[in-house]
Every structure is written in C-alpha cells, then in structure tokens.
Design an enzyme around this catalytic site. Structure first.
Site, PDB file in Angstrom:
ATOM      1  N   HIS A  90      -1.194  -6.195  -9.810  1.00 18.19           N
ATOM      2  CA  HIS A  90      -1.325  -5.524 -11.078  1.00 18.19           C
ATOM      3  C   HIS A  90       0.335  -5.843 -11.539  1.00 18.19           C
ATOM      4  O   HIS A  90       0.453  -6.423 -10.852  1.00 18.19           O
ATOM      5  CB  HIS A  90      -1.043  -4.179 -11.309  1.00 18.19           C
ATOM      6  CG  HIS A  90      -0.744  -2.669 -10.331  1.00 18.19           C
ATOM      7  ND1 HIS A  90       1.327  -3.137  -9.852  1.00 18.19           N
ATOM      8  CD2 HIS A  90      -0.648  -2.695  -8.479  1.00 18.19           C
ATOM      9  CE1 HIS A  90       0.913  -2.565  -9.281  1.00 18.19           C
ATOM     10  NE2 HIS A  90       0.245  -2.320  -8.131  1.00 18.19           N
ATOM     11  N   HIS A 101       3.474  -6.126  -8.983  1.00 15.57           N
ATOM     12  CA  HIS A 101       3.039  -7.324  -8.324  1.00 15.57           C
ATOM     13  C   HIS A 101       3.701  -8.834  -8.687  1.00 15.57           C
ATOM     14  O   HIS A 101       4.151  -9.273  -8.601  1.00 15.57           O
ATOM     15  CB  HIS A 101       1.774  -7.495  -7.027  1.00 15.57           C
ATOM     16  CG  HIS A 101       1.149  -5.831  -7.283  1.00 15.57           C
ATOM     17  ND1 HIS A 101       0.010  -6.162  -7.467  1.00 15.57           N
ATOM     18  CD2 HIS A 101       0.861  -5.596  -5.990  1.00 15.57           C
ATOM     19  CE1 HIS A 101      -0.384  -4.588  -6.339  1.00 15.57           C
ATOM     20  NE2 HIS A 101       0.475  -4.482  -5.675  1.00 15.57           N
ATOM     21  N   CYS A 110      -6.747  10.494  14.229  1.00 21.61           N
ATOM     22  CA  CYS A 110      -8.089  10.462  14.296  1.00 21.61           C
ATOM     23  C   CYS A 110      -8.961  10.070  14.535  1.00 21.61           C
ATOM     24  O   CYS A 110      -8.799   8.585  14.205  1.00 21.61           O
ATOM     25  CB  CYS A 110      -7.754  11.237  12.241  1.00 21.61           C
ATOM     26  SG  CYS A 110      -9.400  11.182  12.240  1.00 21.61           S
ATOM     27  N   CYS A 126     -10.597   8.001  11.188  1.00 22.08           N
ATOM     28  CA  CYS A 126      -9.952   6.366  10.962  1.00 22.08           C
ATOM     29  C   CYS A 126      -9.542   5.617  11.934  1.00 22.08           C
ATOM     30  O   CYS A 126      -9.115   4.952  11.868  1.00 22.08           O
ATOM     31  CB  CYS A 126      -9.772   6.775  10.021  1.00 22.08           C
ATOM     32  SG  CYS A 126      -8.023   8.258   9.942  1.00 22.08           S
ATOM     33  N   CYS A 161      -6.977  16.194   9.955  1.00 23.58           N
ATOM     34  CA  CYS A 161      -6.797  14.567   9.635  1.00 23.58           C
ATOM     35  C   CYS A 161      -6.886  14.827   7.987  1.00 23.58           C
ATOM     36  O   CYS A 161      -7.477  15.106   6.663  1.00 23.58           O
ATOM     37  CB  CYS A 161      -8.241  13.476   9.374  1.00 23.58           C
ATOM     38  SG  CYS A 161      -7.943  11.660   8.749  1.00 23.58           S
ATOM     39  N   HIS A 217     -10.431  12.617   6.794  1.00 23.48           N
ATOM     40  CA  HIS A 217     -11.311  12.709   7.249  1.00 23.48           C
ATOM     41  C   HIS A 217     -11.723  14.791   7.335  1.00 23.48           C
ATOM     42  O   HIS A 217     -12.435  15.097   7.386  1.00 23.48           O
ATOM     43  CB  HIS A 217     -11.833  12.742   8.107  1.00 23.48           C
ATOM     44  CG  HIS A 217     -12.492  10.845   8.245  1.00 23.48           C
ATOM     45  ND1 HIS A 217     -10.672   9.707   8.231  1.00 23.48           N
ATOM     46  CD2 HIS A 217     -13.157  10.073   7.203  1.00 23.48           C
ATOM     47  CE1 HIS A 217     -11.271   9.191   8.752  1.00 23.48           C
ATOM     48  NE2 HIS A 217     -12.472   9.029   7.355  1.00 23.48           N
ATOM     49  N   LYS A 249      -3.377   3.109  -8.255  1.00 24.52           N
ATOM     50  CA  LYS A 249      -4.217   1.970  -8.774  1.00 24.52           C
ATOM     51  C   LYS A 249      -5.150   4.049  -8.215  1.00 24.52           C
ATOM     52  O   LYS A 249      -5.731   4.286  -9.213  1.00 24.52           O
ATOM     53  CB  LYS A 249      -4.730   1.855  -7.704  1.00 24.52           C
ATOM     54  CG  LYS A 249      -6.324   1.299  -7.389  1.00 24.52           C
ATOM     55  CD  LYS A 249      -6.018   0.242  -6.212  1.00 24.52           C
ATOM     56  CE  LYS A 249      -8.081   1.180  -5.657  1.00 24.52           C
ATOM     57  NZ  LYS A 249      -8.238   0.804  -4.490  1.00 24.52           N
TER      58      LYS A 249
HETATM   59  N1  MSP Z   1       2.785  -6.484   1.902  1.00 28.78           N
HETATM   60  C1  MSP Z   1       3.684  -5.536   2.482  1.00 28.78           C
HETATM   61  C2  MSP Z   1       4.943  -6.348   1.998  1.00 28.78           C
HETATM   62  C3  MSP Z   1       5.001  -6.883   3.130  1.00 28.78           C
HETATM   63  S1  MSP Z   1       6.017  -8.087   3.141  1.00 28.78           S
HETATM   64  C4  MSP Z   1       6.855  -8.967   4.062  1.00 28.78           C
HETATM   65  C5  MSP Z   1       3.500  -4.796   0.576  1.00 28.78           C
HETATM   66  N2  MSP Z   1       3.049  -5.040  -0.296  1.00 28.78           N
HETATM   67  S2  MSP Z   1       2.178  -3.910  -1.817  1.00 28.78           S
HETATM   68  O1  MSP Z   1       1.622  -5.771  -2.200  1.00 28.78           O
HETATM   69  O2  MSP Z   1       2.090  -2.956  -1.838  1.00 28.78           O
HETATM   70  O3  MSP Z   1       3.522  -4.177  -2.463  1.00 28.78           O
HETATM   71  C6  MSP Z   1       4.517  -5.646  -2.934  1.00 28.78           C
HETATM   72  C7  MSP Z   1       5.515  -5.275  -3.772  1.00 28.78           C
HETATM   73  O4  MSP Z   1       4.253  -5.153  -5.039  1.00 28.78           O
HETATM   74  C8  MSP Z   1       6.275  -4.381  -3.271  1.00 28.78           C
HETATM   75  O5  MSP Z   1       7.661  -4.309  -2.527  1.00 28.78           O
HETATM   76  C9  MSP Z   1       7.447  -4.217  -5.291  1.00 28.78           C
HETATM   77  O6  MSP Z   1       8.016  -5.236  -4.890  1.00 28.78           O
HETATM   78  C10 MSP Z   1       5.751  -4.568  -5.776  1.00 28.78           C
HETATM   79  N3  MSP Z   1       4.538  -3.342  -7.081  1.00 28.78           N
HETATM   80  C11 MSP Z   1       4.805  -2.884  -6.177  1.00 28.78           C
HETATM   81  N4  MSP Z   1       3.638  -1.631  -7.419  1.00 28.78           N
HETATM   82  C12 MSP Z   1       4.950  -2.187  -8.151  1.00 28.78           C
HETATM   83  C13 MSP Z   1       5.748  -1.280  -9.072  1.00 28.78           C
HETATM   84  N5  MSP Z   1       5.007   0.044 -10.014  1.00 28.78           N
HETATM   85  N6  MSP Z   1       6.947  -1.996 -10.123  1.00 28.78           N
HETATM   86  C14 MSP Z   1       7.711  -2.870  -9.659  1.00 28.78           C
HETATM   87  N7  MSP Z   1       7.315  -3.688  -8.023  1.00 28.78           N
HETATM   88  C15 MSP Z   1       6.074  -2.772  -7.838  1.00 28.78           C
HETATM   89  O7  MSP Z   1       4.285  -4.273   0.143  1.00 28.78           O
END
Ligand code: MSP
Length: 674
Positions: free
Chosen positions: A18, A21, A126, A129, A148, A151, A306
C-alpha cells in the site's frame, strides 16, 4: 569516486503493498537519484522479508505452498512499485540461497565472539498458534487466567530451548555509539527516544525458535530456526556481498559498507538502532552511518492498516495520478520524519497547484512563447531598460539561491523544504513574466530586446529547475528537457555543471502539456467508485463472503399461513457472533444517524464498526461497554468509512428504537456466541 549506499526496509509478504510501503521506497529512490546525479557511485537496495510464522500462516490461510505464496507476493510488490520508476540496484529476497548462507556466516561470527548462548525461553504459549505471548499481549480474565489473543483459549506457561544474544552487554557500547555519532539516529526526537530506551537497560534477546520451521536453520543445530529479525536485518550486508559472492563478494561489501542511510518507518526504529548495531558490533562489523525514521501516513487521522481498511490502494492511485504526481506529493506534503494525513482531495489540490499551475504552466507558457515569438529558437538575452534588467537579474539570483538551498535541505533530508525552495523560484519567475507581459512587447516595435531578455531568463530558470527536480520528477523533467530542445538524459546532468545562458539557440521541440489539470469533482467521484469496487474484490479474494440473507420464502397463497422460514444449525453457525468491547465511540460529521466505533474483539487490532444509533445513544456513554458483534459480515463502506462488522441491537417499538444487546455477567472480549 564517492559512494552512497541506501536501503529501505524489506517488506513482509503477508499483506498487500500500500501507500505506506511505496512511500519509503519512493523516498529512497529519490535520494538515490539525487546522489547519482551528483556523481556518487550509488547502491540502492530494497526487497522482501519472507520468513517467519506470520508468513507461514498467511500461506496456509490462502491454501498455497509457502514458496508459491511468497513468490506471488514478491511479484505483487514488484508490480505495484514498477509504475513509480523505482530504480533499485538489487531486490533482495530473504529466501534466496546466498542470503541464507551469509546469515549463517554472520551467526557463526557472533557465536565465535562469545555473544550467543543456549538457554531456555520462558513464556506463555498457545498450542493452536505455536506462538509465545508476553503477559501484556495476553488477555486476562477475572480469575487471573491468561488467554490467547488469537484463539481465546487458556495459555500454557512453557519453556522452550532457545539461543540468546547477549544484548545486555551492549548498553554501554550503544550509548557510546549514539553519543559519538549524533547523526546515527535521525531525526533528533527519535534519537532521544532510543537513548532513553537503552538507558533503561537491555535484556538478552531470544534469537531462535524451535516451534517455527519457515526460516533459516541455526548452523550446527538445525532444529532451531533463527529469529526472523536476525535474518531480516542481515539483508543489508548479505545483499552487497557479505559472506557470499553476490556482486563480487567481499570487495563489493568493503566498498559500500557501512551503509550511508537506512530509511525506515518509525515503527521499526528500535530493531535498526538497538538490535542491528549490536549484532554488527558483536560480529566485528562497523555499524551503519545513519538510520532515519520517517513518520507514518495516516488516513482519516489513523495509521493506514489493513485491519482498519483505510489503506490507500496503489491500483486506484495509479489510475488517476502520474508517477511524478505521487512522488511530488509524497515528498512535498509529508514533512520528512513526521506523520502526515493522506486524502485524495489534498493530493488533487497539491498536484493542480504545484504541478499543473506551477511547474507545468511555467514550462508550457515559456516554450510556447519561444515557439511563437522567436521562431522556436531560444533567444540570447536582449537589451532592455534598467528596471527590467534589474528584475531579470533578481530572477537569476533567486534561481542560484534556490539551487543552493535545494541541495542544503536535501542533504538534511528536508525534502519538503527543498521543494519549497525550488517552487519559490517558480513563483518568482512567474511574477516576472506576468508583470513584464511579453505578449504585449511582442506587438511593440521596440519590444524585441526586452522580450528576448524575458524569454531567455524564463527558459534558463526552467532549465535549471528541470535539472534540479530530476530526482523527484524523473518523467516530467525528461519531457520538459526534450521539449526545450536539450539533448541527453536530464538525470545525468549535475546541477553544478550548468551555466546560465547555455540554452541560447536551442530549438524547442513539440510542446505538449506536462501536467494536465485534474477535474477535482469528476476524479473524486470516480475514485470513490473504484475504491468501493476494489473493496468488494478484496473481500471476495479473502473468501470473506458476505453472509447471505436467507432467500425469501416462495410467494404463498394469502389464504394459507406461511410455514416458518427455518434455518438449519449449519446456517446459523455461518454467522460468527463475538463479544466486543467498545474502545472509542464518536459521531461522524454530516452523518446524523451514524456512530463510529473501535471495538476490541480480542484480535491483534481493534475493528472499526459503524452503527446507525446516533439518535438514541450518547457516544461517550458507550465507551467500555460490552456488545455483541457479527464478526464475519463482509466489510461495507458508509460515508467513505469502512465498517468491519455489525453490532446487535433489538429494534423496539414502531420506530424500531435500537437497544444494544449485552451481558449481565463478565465475559472476555472475542468470546464466541453459540
Ligand atoms: N519486514 C519488516 C522490516 C524488516 S527490515 C530489516 C517490516 N515490514 S513491513 O512490510 O511491515 O513494513 C515496512 C515498512 O513499510 C515500515 O517500516 C515503513 O517504512 C513502511 N510503512 C508501512 N506502513 C506505513 C505507513 N502507514 N506510512 C508510512 N510508512 C509505512 O516491518
């Protein structure tokens, strides 16, 4: 040659990409382009984090093999990012073999240096899970029993063999690192947070699990799987050649490490500024130079997630906005490091004001006048009176200042201010053109000199800004560059090599609008429809089918009483009724019947639920109350907000006054009604 190594976090492959990311990745891409343009040998890394229990579970839920699941998600992330011109040098996948081998090498080093030991992890477990929970995460019942959160079954207190990392030995070394390198953690507020966390003391960290299988086995003890953060953080070194032959192995690693900039969201700052430098120091590797934590995009005032259903769908975004519009908005609107609220309305306004009316208008009016009044060739600066010459000099000076200011701000990662500096030069030249009215001068016999001075100044301003903005607006700047009759790739021209006046004699090309103005009302209406449709598609994909209302009984002859419309127990069991506790309740502006709740259903995150009871209940009085929620009702949008369930109420009297259903005894949140 100077080098610059920049990374994004690697993204979990258990939920769809989204805007959040995309944001981190866009910013990293812009910084990488900025550095490349200034002659740095740049390496830009991004990728996916593909191990761990959650991913195992997500695959199971989707009925796919784990490998198939992660492959699908990796493609989805790559496809979602592709339209935004993300020019990464490498996309790491933690399931790649070279990465796994290299992480094992890192583990061995840390162990050989005496920082890993085997012990027992004690915690709440748990069996459903296969997961440990802390007391804070567990749900407490009145009798003290812990449940949990997933669950709703009693948790067992168990002890599992685990490897530990001696994090407790790193307090002093980490504090010294923060002290000696004031820019190790940025911005300053985040630095202070981390320092006070570390000052509070550090416990050793459990870094293996016997109950998780989808991950990297611990060397010489394959019954243990490495803790997913040990595996994930290591990507930053394995991807550039540590412990493997990737990109020429050690030589490449030595060239690029230590990393110049880890860009992360503030949600994962502690992992990057406490655990990661400690792992590295333990292995005898230098820590990163800077970890910058940016803020979160909020939607409707809350972090996009989400579960709340408030994420910005990249497919919808891409349909209405160009790559450059989204890039511009992300960098200009969000003060880097702070949270920012995303709305399509603001995006539309900013894009129309800054791009259509600002840069786009400057480009089209300047180049059109060159075509019209100068036969398509950029004129040399003509002779003009003292006043106009002074004003032209002022514009030129404002461009020099904007270019310098842009770089100063950019170096500090103040993207929003860097763009403001560039736009101040746009405003300046716009005013210069409007005041001097070249279209009138074109009709005057003695207007030639002043006209040529104005157009020359405007073209030069545009040319300097086009080069300056190339890292932020890669497509639009190339188009402006081509239309201006300039050769080559604008992203390869360093701003410092530009000299005022070099555009003289260049022949403008075909002039086309760069940023057509968007019709706000029309686009907003269409976006709303698309968002509703994509919500339905998601629901179907997630197999959360709407609970179908039973078909009405066939029409009966009025004289015969209708048989009762029975349902079977199987029909009833399709409806998932759960106990929920109201955490927040508020009115919705301009919707006098609806209340918006967040309700704890014993899940990882509370749900947002809307109910048409605003005329009968004061929201403040409902907070804390236990209610019954239809938990598997298909999500539905009302007034632009998603409702993720339904609260049950009796409909009383002729007007159907709602009376909320509830309990006389204490019940845990999430308990199922049968
Ligand atoms: N997999 C771990 C990171 C490991 S790094 C060695 C993780 N992944 S994640 O997919 O949950 O999120 C990664 C990054 O996405 C967040 O740190 C951030 O940089 C970005 N974001 C996720 N949601 C966000 C917002 N709502 N706003 C801005 N950035 C966000 O954590």
């Amino acid at each position: 040659m100077n080098k610059f190594y920049i990374t994004t976090p690697i993204y979990y492959v258990n939920s769809h990409p989204h805007l959040g990311h995309l944001y981190t990745t866009l910013v990293a891409d812009t910084v990488a382009r900025y550095k490349r343009q200034r002659g740095f040998e740049t390496f830009f890394l991004t990728g996916t984090d593909e191990h761990g229990l959650n991913i195992e579970r997500a695959a199971e839920k989707g009925g796919l093999s784990i490998k198939q699941h992660v492959d699908n998600f990796v493609n989805e992330f790559k496809t979602a990012f592709a339209p935004y011109g993300i020019a990464y040098d490498h996309w790491i996948r933690t399931t790649d073999d070279y990465h796994k081998r290299a992480v094992q090498e890192l583990w061995r080093r840390v162990r050989e240096n005496g920082y890993i030991y085997k012990g027992k992890y004690e915690g709440l477990y748990c069996a459903n899970c296969n997961e440990f929970y802390t007391e804070n995460e567990a749900k407490a019942a009145d009798d003290g029993q812990l449940y949990c959160p997933q669950h709703d079954r009693p948790l067992d207190r168990v002890a599992e063999e685990s490897y530990f990392f001696k994090l407790s030995e790193f307090q002093g070394r980490l504090l010294e690192l923060y002290e000696k390198n004031p820019t190790f953690i940025r911005p300053e507020t985040r630095r202070n947070e981390v320092i006070s966390f570390v000052r509070g003391g550090l416990n050793d960290l459990s870094i293996s699990r016997v109950s998780v299988k989808w991950g990297i086995p611990v060397p010489d003890d394959p019954g243990h799987t490495m803790y997913v953060w040990f595996d994930a953080l290591s990507n930053y070194i394995t991807a550039i050649g540590f412990g493997n032959e990737q990109f020429g192995g050690l030589q490449h690693f030595k060239k690029f490490w230590p990393v110049d900039l880890h860009l992360v969201g503030k949600d994962i700052l502690r992992f990057h500024t406490v655990y990661w430098p400690a792992f590295l120091i333990a292995a005898g590797i230098e820590p990163p130079k800077t970890v910058f934590a940016h803020g979160m995009w909020l939607s409707g005032g809350r972090k996009m997630s989400k579960t709340l259903g408030n994420v910005i769908d990249l497919a919808v975004l891409q349909k209405y906005f160009t790559t450059d519009a989204v890039r511009y908005f992300c960098l200009r609107e969000m003060v880097f490091g702070q949270d920012g609220d995303f709305t399509y309305e603001t995006l539309l306004e900013r894009v129309n004001a800054g791009l259509a009316n600002g840069l786009g208008n400057l480009a089209s009016r300047t180049l059109t006048m060159v075509a019209r009044y100068c036969d398509g060739a950029v004129p040399a600066p003509g002779k003009a009176g003292a006043e106009l010459t002074r004003r032209a000099d002022e514009v030129r000076e404002s461009v020099t200042q904007a270019v310098a200011q842009f770089d100063r701000e950019f170096e500090e990662y103040n993207f929003s201010r860097a763009l403001e500096a560039a736009w101040s030069a746009i405003e300046r030249v716009d005013k210069f053109i409007s005041d001097a009215k070249p279209w009138d001068l074109a009709k005057q016999a003695d207007g030639r000199g002043p006209l040529e001075l104005i157009l020359h100044t405007a073209v030069e301003t545009l040319r300097h800004l086009t080069v300056l903005l190339a890292p932020v607006l890669p497509n639009a700047t190339q188009e402006i560059w081509d239309q201006s009759g300039e050769a080559g790739k604008v992203c390869e021209i360093a701003p410092s090599t530009l000299r005022w006046g070099q555009s003289t004699g260049k022949r403008v090309g075909e002039i086309k609008p760069i940023f057509p103005k968007l019709d706000k009302k029309k686009v907003m209406d269409e976006i709303k429809q698309d968002e509703a449709a994509s919500q339905v598609a998601r629901t179907e994909e997630g197999k959360e089918q709407p609970v179908q209302a039973p078909a009405p009984p066939p029409a009966q002859n009025v004289s015969e009483p209708a048989p009762p419309a029975y349902i079977t127990i199987d029909d009833f069991s399709k409806v998932e009724l759960r106990v929920g506790q109201i955490l927040t309740a508020e009115r919705i502006p301009k919707a006098d019947k609806l209340l918006r709740f967040t309700i704890d259903l014993g899940e990882a995150e509370p749900r947002q639920i809307l109910a048409g009871i605003a005329q009968y209940y004061e929201p403040e009085k409902l907070v804390g109350r236990k209610v019954i929620v239809v938990a598997n009702l298909a999500p539905r949008k009302m007034r632009g907000l998603e409702s993720q369930g339904m609260i049950l109420a009796a409909a009383v009297g002729e007007e159907g006054r709602p009376v909320l259903a509830g309990f006389l005894e204490e019940v845990p949140n999430g308990a199922k009604l049968k």
